[in-house]
Scaffold this motif. Structure first.
Motif, PDB file in Angstrom:
ATOM      1  N   MET A   1     -33.977  -2.304  21.253  1.00  0.00           N
ATOM      2  CA  MET A   1     -32.344  -2.254  21.377  1.00  0.00           C
ATOM      3  C   MET A   1     -32.181  -3.810  21.827  1.00  0.00           C
ATOM      4  O   MET A   1     -32.759  -4.362  22.250  1.00  0.00           O
ATOM      5  CB  MET A   1     -32.332  -1.556  22.991  1.00  0.00           C
ATOM      6  CG  MET A   1     -32.422  -0.023  22.531  1.00  0.00           C
ATOM      7  SD  MET A   1     -32.430   0.899  24.297  1.00  0.00           S
ATOM      8  CE  MET A   1     -34.163   0.987  24.666  1.00  0.00           C
TER       9      MET A   1
ATOM     10  N   LYS B   1     -29.414  -4.843  15.252  1.00  0.00           N
ATOM     11  CA  LYS B   1     -29.718  -4.000  13.992  1.00  0.00           C
ATOM     12  C   LYS B   1     -28.340  -3.691  13.514  1.00  0.00           C
ATOM     13  O   LYS B   1     -28.050  -3.793  12.042  1.00  0.00           O
ATOM     14  CB  LYS B   1     -30.697  -2.650  14.192  1.00  0.00           C
ATOM     15  CG  LYS B   1     -31.833  -2.860  14.933  1.00  0.00           C
ATOM     16  CD  LYS B   1     -32.595  -1.749  15.225  1.00  0.00           C
ATOM     17  CE  LYS B   1     -32.087  -1.064  16.246  1.00  0.00           C
ATOM     18  NZ  LYS B   1     -32.385  -1.431  17.658  1.00  0.00           N
ATOM     19  N   THR B   2     -27.554  -3.132  14.391  1.00  0.00           N
ATOM     20  CA  THR B   2     -26.188  -2.454  13.753  1.00  0.00           C
ATOM     21  C   THR B   2     -25.436  -3.563  13.212  1.00  0.00           C
ATOM     22  O   THR B   2     -24.774  -3.304  12.129  1.00  0.00           O
ATOM     23  CB  THR B   2     -25.855  -1.430  14.852  1.00  0.00           C
ATOM     24  OG1 THR B   2     -26.443  -0.519  15.383  1.00  0.00           O
ATOM     25  CG2 THR B   2     -24.306  -0.566  14.328  1.00  0.00           C
TER      26      THR B   2
ATOM     27  N   ASP C   1     -27.641   6.240  14.540  1.00  0.00           N
ATOM     28  CA  ASP C   1     -26.856   6.673  15.645  1.00  0.00           C
ATOM     29  C   ASP C   1     -25.788   7.144  15.503  1.00  0.00           C
ATOM     30  O   ASP C   1     -25.082   7.975  15.919  1.00  0.00           O
ATOM     31  CB  ASP C   1     -27.097   5.480  16.719  1.00  0.00           C
ATOM     32  CG  ASP C   1     -28.356   5.278  17.483  1.00  0.00           C
ATOM     33  OD1 ASP C   1     -29.126   6.197  17.235  1.00  0.00           O
ATOM     34  OD2 ASP C   1     -28.541   4.193  17.927  1.00  0.00           O
TER      35      ASP C   1
ATOM     36  N   ILE D   1     -23.870   8.982  22.360  1.00  0.00           N
ATOM     37  CA  ILE D   1     -25.382   9.319  22.792  1.00  0.00           C
ATOM     38  C   ILE D   1     -25.720   9.566  24.246  1.00  0.00           C
ATOM     39  O   ILE D   1     -26.438  10.211  24.390  1.00  0.00           O
ATOM     40  CB  ILE D   1     -26.057   8.078  22.022  1.00  0.00           C
ATOM     41  CG1 ILE D   1     -25.917   8.117  20.431  1.00  0.00           C
ATOM     42  CG2 ILE D   1     -27.684   8.141  22.449  1.00  0.00           C
ATOM     43  CD1 ILE D   1     -26.812   7.744  19.597  1.00  0.00           C
TER      44      ILE D   1
ATOM     45  N   PHE E   1     -32.415  14.732  21.247  1.00  0.00           N
ATOM     46  CA  PHE E   1     -32.105  13.353  20.616  1.00  0.00           C
ATOM     47  C   PHE E   1     -32.997  12.954  19.562  1.00  0.00           C
ATOM     48  O   PHE E   1     -32.502  12.814  18.280  1.00  0.00           O
ATOM     49  CB  PHE E   1     -31.801  12.316  21.571  1.00  0.00           C
ATOM     50  CG  PHE E   1     -31.439  11.071  20.935  1.00  0.00           C
ATOM     51  CD1 PHE E   1     -30.102  10.939  20.181  1.00  0.00           C
ATOM     52  CD2 PHE E   1     -32.510  10.056  20.734  1.00  0.00           C
ATOM     53  CE1 PHE E   1     -29.772   9.636  19.435  1.00  0.00           C
ATOM     54  CE2 PHE E   1     -32.054   8.927  19.912  1.00  0.00           C
ATOM     55  CZ  PHE E   1     -30.781   8.697  19.238  1.00  0.00           C
TER      56      PHE E   1
ATOM     57  N   GLU F   1     -32.542  12.525  15.615  1.00  0.00           N
ATOM     58  CA  GLU F   1     -32.673  11.288  14.725  1.00  0.00           C
ATOM     59  C   GLU F   1     -33.690  11.573  13.628  1.00  0.00           C
ATOM     60  O   GLU F   1     -33.437  11.023  12.643  1.00  0.00           O
ATOM     61  CB  GLU F   1     -33.474  10.406  16.079  1.00  0.00           C
ATOM     62  CG  GLU F   1     -33.457   9.075  15.411  1.00  0.00           C
ATOM     63  CD  GLU F   1     -34.013   8.150  16.655  1.00  0.00           C
ATOM     64  OE1 GLU F   1     -35.152   8.383  17.375  1.00  0.00           O
ATOM     65  OE2 GLU F   1     -33.371   7.079  16.985  1.00  0.00           O
TER      66      GLU F   1
ATOM     67  N   THR G   1     -31.161   1.640  12.421  1.00  0.00           N
ATOM     68  CA  THR G   1     -31.812   2.683  13.122  1.00  0.00           C
ATOM     69  C   THR G   1     -31.414   2.593  14.560  1.00  0.00           C
ATOM     70  O   THR G   1     -31.462   1.445  15.042  1.00  0.00           O
ATOM     71  CB  THR G   1     -33.353   2.593  12.600  1.00  0.00           C
ATOM     72  OG1 THR G   1     -33.936   1.574  12.902  1.00  0.00           O
ATOM     73  CG2 THR G   1     -33.530   3.047  11.270  1.00  0.00           C
TER      74      THR G   1
ATOM     75  N   GLY H   1     -33.614   1.985  18.256  1.00  0.00           N
ATOM     76  CA  GLY H   1     -34.662   1.398  18.443  1.00  0.00           C
ATOM     77  C   GLY H   1     -35.854   2.312  18.745  1.00  0.00           C
ATOM     78  O   GLY H   1     -37.177   1.966  18.661  1.00  0.00           O
ATOM     79  N   GLY H   2     -35.471   3.622  19.021  1.00  0.00           N
ATOM     80  CA  GLY H   2     -36.897   4.392  19.377  1.00  0.00           C
ATOM     81  C   GLY H   2     -37.166   5.333  18.099  1.00  0.00           C
ATOM     82  O   GLY H   2     -38.121   6.381  18.058  1.00  0.00           O
TER      83      GLY H   2
ATOM     84  N   ARG I   1     -26.604   2.692  26.960  1.00  0.00           N
ATOM     85  CA  ARG I   1     -28.056   3.036  26.782  1.00  0.00           C
ATOM     86  C   ARG I   1     -28.574   3.605  27.820  1.00  0.00           C
ATOM     87  O   ARG I   1     -29.314   2.909  28.679  1.00  0.00           O
ATOM     88  CB  ARG I   1     -28.749   1.597  26.311  1.00  0.00           C
ATOM     89  CG  ARG I   1     -28.027   0.957  25.099  1.00  0.00           C
ATOM     90  CD  ARG I   1     -29.163  -0.201  24.701  1.00  0.00           C
ATOM     91  NE  ARG I   1     -28.760  -0.640  23.433  1.00  0.00           N
ATOM     92  CZ  ARG I   1     -28.026  -1.802  23.147  1.00  0.00           C
ATOM     93  NH1 ARG I   1     -27.383  -2.331  24.441  1.00  0.00           N
ATOM     94  NH2 ARG I   1     -27.828  -2.290  21.978  1.00  0.00           N
ATOM     95  N   PRO I   2     -28.770   5.070  27.459  1.00  0.00           N
ATOM     96  CA  PRO I   2     -29.523   6.039  28.446  1.00  0.00           C
ATOM     97  C   PRO I   2     -30.783   5.484  28.946  1.00  0.00           C
ATOM     98  O   PRO I   2     -31.228   5.657  29.960  1.00  0.00           O
ATOM     99  CB  PRO I   2     -29.391   7.372  27.838  1.00  0.00           C
ATOM    100  CG  PRO I   2     -28.999   7.071  26.228  1.00  0.00           C
ATOM    101  CD  PRO I   2     -28.183   5.906  26.215  1.00  0.00           C
ATOM    102  N   LEU I   3     -31.666   5.110  27.957  1.00  0.00           N
ATOM    103  CA  LEU I   3     -33.111   4.887  28.294  1.00  0.00           C
ATOM    104  C   LEU I   3     -33.256   3.845  29.115  1.00  0.00           C
ATOM    105  O   LEU I   3     -34.385   3.486  29.635  1.00  0.00           O
ATOM    106  CB  LEU I   3     -33.952   4.433  26.895  1.00  0.00           C
ATOM    107  CG  LEU I   3     -34.351   5.907  26.211  1.00  0.00           C
ATOM    108  CD1 LEU I   3     -35.217   5.192  25.024  1.00  0.00           C
ATOM    109  CD2 LEU I   3     -35.126   6.700  27.160  1.00  0.00           C
TER     110      LEU I   3
ATOM    111  N   ARG J   1     -43.812  -0.420  22.143  1.00  0.00           N
ATOM    112  CA  ARG J   1     -43.033  -0.146  20.985  1.00  0.00           C
ATOM    113  C   ARG J   1     -43.672  -1.492  19.967  1.00  0.00           C
ATOM    114  O   ARG J   1     -43.659  -0.843  18.744  1.00  0.00           O
ATOM    115  CB  ARG J   1     -41.719  -0.001  21.049  1.00  0.00           C
ATOM    116  CG  ARG J   1     -41.275   1.167  21.749  1.00  0.00           C
ATOM    117  CD  ARG J   1     -39.680   1.145  21.886  1.00  0.00           C
ATOM    118  NE  ARG J   1     -39.341   2.601  22.131  1.00  0.00           N
ATOM    119  CZ  ARG J   1     -38.110   2.821  22.504  1.00  0.00           C
ATOM    120  NH1 ARG J   1     -37.019   2.007  21.925  1.00  0.00           N
ATOM    121  NH2 ARG J   1     -37.714   4.011  22.905  1.00  0.00           N
TER     122      ARG J   1
END
Ligand code: S3P
Length: 170
Positions: free
Chosen positions: A11, A15-16, A34, A45, A57, A61, A77, A79-80, A119-121, A137
């Motif tokens: 994240m 990327k996007t 996403d 999300i 989720f 994905e 994509t 991040g996870g 970003r919920p994570l 990761r």
């Protein structure tokens, strides 16, 4: 350009935004996993995480990635995406995968500037916990990468230009 090009990374790696720049500057068709999920589920999300949980989720994905894999696109994509072993296999076998590396300190600075609810994570995670997640990761991104770009000190446009040059030379 014949094969799918996947952009992966943690994240905040850009990327996007880099995908959108590749589309704007060189006309590469770009899709974002996403964004596709949000469009299909008609839900942001964070709401998918809140109502149905992370496992759901990840299922969405994975389906999204599998439905794209035969197409010729640049795919940005979440991040996870690399957490799932079958996703990793697909990333390695169906295209070229660009790992957008960024030093954790810079990533965290970028993420702290963003809206925390997006970003919920990362919600309520300390810096140490974010670094732990990042480090867990890192080997997965490296495993999938056809090539890596260190984005730490580069602008979105500079990274997009490096990717486009690389794609044109292949
Ligand atoms: C996630 C990253 C997010 C999004 C979701 C989960 C992750 O995408 O897919 O919130 O597990 O790293 P970005 O990497 O675009 O922020």
């Amino acid at each position: 350009m014949s094969k799918t090009v996947y952009l992966i990374g943690f994240m905040g790696a850009g990327k996007t935004s880099i995908g959108k720049k590749l589309e704007a500057l060189w006309g590469y068709p770009v899709v974002d996993t996403d964004e596709m999920i949000v469009e299909k589920e008609k839900m942001p999300i964070p709401e998918i995480f809140k109502r149905f949980g992370e496992v759901h989720f990840r299922k969405l994905e994975k389906e999204t990635l599998q439905n794209l894999s035969s197409s010729s696109y640049i795919v940005t994509t979440g991040g996870g995406i690399v957490l799932d072993p079958q996703n990793r296999q697909l990333l390695k076998e169906t295209g070229r995968t660009v790992f957008l590396y960024c030093e954790p300190k810079t990533l965290i600075e970028r993420l702290e500037k963003d809206d925390p609810s997006s970003r919920p994570l990362l919600h309520e995670k300390s810096r140490e916990e974010m670094i732990e997640l990042y480090e867990s990761r890192l080997p997965l991104y490296e495993e999938c990468a056809s090539f890596t770009i260190d984005t730490t000190n580069l602008s979105i446009e500079e990274v997009a230009t490096l990717i486009a040059k690389r794609l044109k030379s292949e």
